[in-house]
Design a protein around this motif. Structure first.
Motif, PDB file in Angstrom:
ATOM      1  N   GLY A  13       0.788  -1.226   0.000  1.00 59.19           N
ATOM      2  CA  GLY A  13       0.000   0.000   0.000  1.00 59.19           C
ATOM      3  C   GLY A  13       0.821   1.276   0.000  1.00 59.19           C
ATOM      4  O   GLY A  13       0.272   2.357   0.103  1.00 59.19           O
ATOM      5  N   GLU A  14       2.145   1.175  -0.089  1.00 56.50           N
ATOM      6  CA  GLU A  14       2.966   2.374  -0.119  1.00 56.50           C
ATOM      7  C   GLU A  14       2.894   2.998  -1.512  1.00 56.50           C
ATOM      8  O   GLU A  14       2.495   2.355  -2.461  1.00 56.50           O
ATOM      9  N   SER A  15       3.321   4.227  -1.621  1.00 54.03           N
ATOM     10  CA  SER A  15       3.326   4.872  -2.935  1.00 54.03           C
ATOM     11  C   SER A  15       4.750   5.300  -3.256  1.00 54.03           C
ATOM     12  O   SER A  15       5.649   4.481  -3.204  1.00 54.03           O
ATOM     13  N   VAL A  16       4.965   6.571  -3.558  1.00 59.15           N
ATOM     14  CA  VAL A  16       6.282   7.065  -3.958  1.00 59.15           C
ATOM     15  C   VAL A  16       7.332   6.677  -2.923  1.00 59.15           C
ATOM     16  O   VAL A  16       7.134   6.849  -1.721  1.00 59.15           O
ATOM     17  N   GLY A  17       8.432   6.106  -3.388  1.00 58.80           N
ATOM     18  CA  GLY A  17       9.513   5.710  -2.495  1.00 58.80           C
ATOM     19  C   GLY A  17       9.412   4.285  -1.991  1.00 58.80           C
ATOM     20  O   GLY A  17      10.297   3.807  -1.296  1.00 58.80           O
ATOM     21  N   ALA A  18       8.339   3.572  -2.341  1.00 59.76           N
ATOM     22  CA  ALA A  18       8.202   2.173  -1.920  1.00 59.76           C
ATOM     23  C   ALA A  18       9.307   1.349  -2.564  1.00 59.76           C
ATOM     24  O   ALA A  18       9.789   1.663  -3.642  1.00 59.76           O
ATOM     25  N   TRP A  19       9.717   0.287  -1.885  1.00 62.45           N
ATOM     26  CA  TRP A  19      10.803  -0.538  -2.408  1.00 62.45           C
ATOM     27  C   TRP A  19      10.613  -1.990  -2.021  1.00 62.45           C
ATOM     28  O   TRP A  19       9.880  -2.304  -1.089  1.00 62.45           O
ATOM     29  N   ILE A  20      11.238  -2.843  -2.797  1.00 60.81           N
ATOM     30  CA  ILE A  20      11.235  -4.277  -2.535  1.00 60.81           C
ATOM     31  C   ILE A  20      12.689  -4.732  -2.537  1.00 60.81           C
ATOM     32  O   ILE A  20      13.458  -4.377  -3.429  1.00 60.81           O
ATOM     33  N   GLU A  21      13.079  -5.481  -1.523  1.00 63.31           N
ATOM     34  CA  GLU A  21      14.449  -6.004  -1.440  1.00 63.31           C
ATOM     35  C   GLU A  21      14.420  -7.494  -1.717  1.00 63.31           C
ATOM     36  O   GLU A  21      13.605  -8.228  -1.148  1.00 63.31           O
ATOM     37  N   ILE A  22      15.299  -7.935  -2.602  1.00 64.00           N
ATOM     38  CA  ILE A  22      15.419  -9.356  -2.928  1.00 64.00           C
ATOM     39  C   ILE A  22      16.798  -9.813  -2.493  1.00 64.00           C
ATOM     40  O   ILE A  22      17.808  -9.251  -2.909  1.00 64.00           O
TER      41      ILE A  22
END
Length: 68
Positions: A13-22
């Motif tokens: 549900g985040e918007s600008v600046g959201a990130w995913i770490e793999i």
């Protein structure tokens, strides 16, 4: 997130600046990345910033499409 072809990776549900770490279990050489934006135009990203553990940062502007 479990890697599954029937699931979608997304932020919570985040918007600008959201990130995913793999994080991989061992060292891998990444030769290419395939990305598909969301089908819903209101949920599409405009830019990807990919950061690698060796310090390399790649920035890619995305087209407003749901194509790969």
């Amino acid at each position: 997130m479990i890697d599954n072809p029937f699931k979608i990776w997304s932020s919570d549900g985040e918007s600008v600046g959201a990130w995913i770490e793999i994080t991989f279990k061992e060292e891998y050489q990444v030769n290419y990345i395939v990305y598909k934006n969301r089908d819903n135009m209101g949920e599409r990203n405009r830019k990807l910033e990919i950061q690698f553990s060796n310090g390399l940062i790649l920035v890619h502007e995305l087209k407003n499409t749901d194509s790969v």
